[in-house]
Design an enzyme around this catalytic site. Sequence first.
Site, PDB file in Angstrom:
ATOM      1  N   TYR A 140      16.255  39.876  16.951  1.00  9.74           N
ATOM      2  CA  TYR A 140      15.060  39.377  17.642  1.00  9.74           C
ATOM      3  C   TYR A 140      13.807  39.705  16.835  1.00  9.74           C
ATOM      4  CZ  TYR A 140      11.230  39.353  21.029  1.00  9.74           C
ATOM      5  OH  TYR A 140      10.027  39.149  21.644  1.00  9.74           O
ATOM      6  N   ALA A 281      21.427  50.937  23.168  1.00  9.04           N
ATOM      7  CA  ALA A 281      21.365  50.760  21.709  1.00  9.04           C
ATOM      8  C   ALA A 281      20.057  50.084  21.306  1.00  9.04           C
ATOM      9  CB  ALA A 281      22.540  49.904  21.245  1.00  9.04           C
TER      10      ALA A 281
HETATM   11  N1  UFG Z   1      15.012  51.132  30.783  1.00 10.52           N
HETATM   12  C1  UFG Z   1      15.795  51.967  31.548  1.00 10.52           C
HETATM   13  N2  UFG Z   1      16.577  51.394  32.509  1.00 10.52           N
HETATM   14  C2  UFG Z   1      16.622  50.054  32.728  1.00 10.52           C
HETATM   15  C3  UFG Z   1      15.815  49.211  31.945  1.00 10.52           C
HETATM   16  C4  UFG Z   1      15.014  49.784  30.969  1.00 10.52           C
HETATM   17  O1  UFG Z   1      15.785  53.178  31.400  1.00 10.52           O
HETATM   18  O2  UFG Z   1      17.371  49.617  33.621  1.00 10.52           O
HETATM   19  C5  UFG Z   1      14.150  51.730  29.752  1.00 10.52           C
HETATM   20  C6  UFG Z   1      14.453  51.211  28.373  1.00 10.52           C
HETATM   21  O3  UFG Z   1      15.449  51.982  27.785  1.00 10.52           O
HETATM   22  C7  UFG Z   1      13.099  51.339  27.696  1.00 10.52           C
HETATM   23  C8  UFG Z   1      12.096  51.155  28.832  1.00 10.52           C
HETATM   24  O4  UFG Z   1      12.825  51.351  30.027  1.00 10.52           O
HETATM   25  O5  UFG Z   1      12.956  52.611  27.185  1.00 10.52           O
HETATM   26  C9  UFG Z   1      11.494  49.784  28.852  1.00 10.52           C
HETATM   27  O6  UFG Z   1      12.540  48.824  28.789  1.00 10.52           O
HETATM   28  P1  UFG Z   1      12.312  47.244  28.923  1.00 10.52           P
HETATM   29  O7  UFG Z   1      13.656  46.623  28.811  1.00 10.52           O
HETATM   30  O8  UFG Z   1      11.501  46.974  30.128  1.00 10.52           O
HETATM   31  O9  UFG Z   1      11.419  46.887  27.670  1.00 10.52           O
HETATM   32  P2  UFG Z   1      11.691  47.163  26.110  1.00 10.52           P
HETATM   33  O10 UFG Z   1      10.711  48.224  25.698  1.00 10.52           O
HETATM   34  O11 UFG Z   1      13.095  47.421  25.791  1.00 10.52           O
HETATM   35  O12 UFG Z   1      11.417  45.739  25.496  1.00 10.52           O
HETATM   36  C10 UFG Z   1      10.172  45.139  25.421  1.00 10.52           C
HETATM   37  C11 UFG Z   1      10.315  43.635  25.449  1.00 10.52           C
HETATM   38  C12 UFG Z   1      11.066  43.153  24.234  1.00 10.52           C
HETATM   39  C13 UFG Z   1      10.408  43.672  23.003  1.00 10.52           C
HETATM   40  C14 UFG Z   1      10.294  45.175  23.056  1.00 10.52           C
HETATM   41  C15 UFG Z   1       9.548  45.711  21.876  1.00 10.52           C
HETATM   42  O13 UFG Z   1      10.994  43.247  26.626  1.00 10.52           O
HETATM   43  O14 UFG Z   1      11.064  41.740  24.220  1.00 10.52           O
HETATM   44  O15 UFG Z   1       9.571  45.566  24.221  1.00 10.52           O
HETATM   45  O16 UFG Z   1      10.313  46.727  21.336  1.00 10.52           O
HETATM   46  F1  UFG Z   1      11.127  43.349  21.908  1.00 10.52           F
END
Ligand code: UFG
Length: 327
Positions: A140, A281
């Site tokens: 991505y 991951a």
């Molecule tokens: N998390 C949990 N439990 C869940 C869902 C998320 O603990 O059920 C944690 C994740 O591990 C992360 C945080 O909450 O640490 C935020 O997770 P999100 O999935 O809400 O968002 P991300 O930071 O993984 O992803 C976002 C965007 C992506 C983008 C990324 C940049 O959704 O499109 O930021 O790294 F690529």
Amino acid sequence: MRILVTGGAGYIGSHTVRQFLTGGHDVTVFDNLDAGHKRAVPAERFVGGDLRDIDHLDHLLVVNRIEAVVHFAAFAAVGESVTHPAKYYTNNLLYSLQLLDRCRRNGIGKFVFSSTAAVYGVPNEVPIPETAPPAPVNPYGNTKLAFERALADYAGAYPFGYCALRYFNAAGAASDGSIGEDHTPETHLIPLVIQAATGKRPHVEIFGTDYPTPDGTCVRDYVHVDDLAAAHVLALAKVTPGAKLTYNVGVGRGYSVREVIRTVEDVTGKKVPVKHGPRRAGDPPALVARADAIRAELGWAPKYTDLKAIIETAWRWHQSHPNGYGE
Ligand code: UFG
């Protein structure tokens, strides 16, 4: 300005479309409704179509005499990009490059692009400045970075300018609760925690409690979707031929997963059932923006600087739309 917004019926797209319309722009929304919702945008602005159908796009560019393209349409699930990279390279890169080249051929010189903090991978430095070396750790992020590079090369060679906005974690909903976040499946933390608070889900799982962060859970920079939308309006106003602009869009303050859960409990007055799970991951421990450049150069300033205020808007949306758009 006459603007084509691809992916304009999606979460960030629909909030941005609303602000462009409020600003008096003439907006055409192009969306295949894979992740978007027809009810998120005014019906008379909506054109159903897929990015792969370049002739359809070209026709719109010409017939609607488009002057600028704001390009949201993309797949954005990090995990899926690892298991199905073809989907990401095809849509986020190949079809996006086709769109970019039709802009060039039709003399459209202004482009605003949805990029992501994922281009930084696991950063060495937090808060992360735009000058940090990009090093995505998943397909991505690779597709988004590759397209940023194509934009820079086009702006170096043709009468064309762009602004790439690297979003941190989009959150919240329109303050009147009329449009908001509705993903299927939902993978984002704040809506999942709210759904656990209301009993729609049995619990929320914390992905990893042994990170090198103050409470062991991941830290993210949550930025309100209307503040993100405002960044696009300012960005488009600044883009001129030859412009090569790249900005982080974040508040510059990080909150841990546990802090998000506590804040949802505070806002909703409900206990959130929590389970502790393994790390997911590809999750960097902390992603927080250094966002001084967009403040200084575009005059952007987030209206929502406090997580509680952001979550209050998400909660309002969830209460008025317990089943999302219901489409
Ligand atoms: N998390 C949990 N439990 C869940 C869902 C998320 O603990 O059920 C944690 C994740 O591990 C992360 C945080 O909450 O640490 C935020 O997770 P999100 O999935 O809400 O968002 P991300 O930071 O993984 O992803 C976002 C965007 C992506 C983008 C990324 C940049 O959704 O499109 O930021 O790294 F690529």
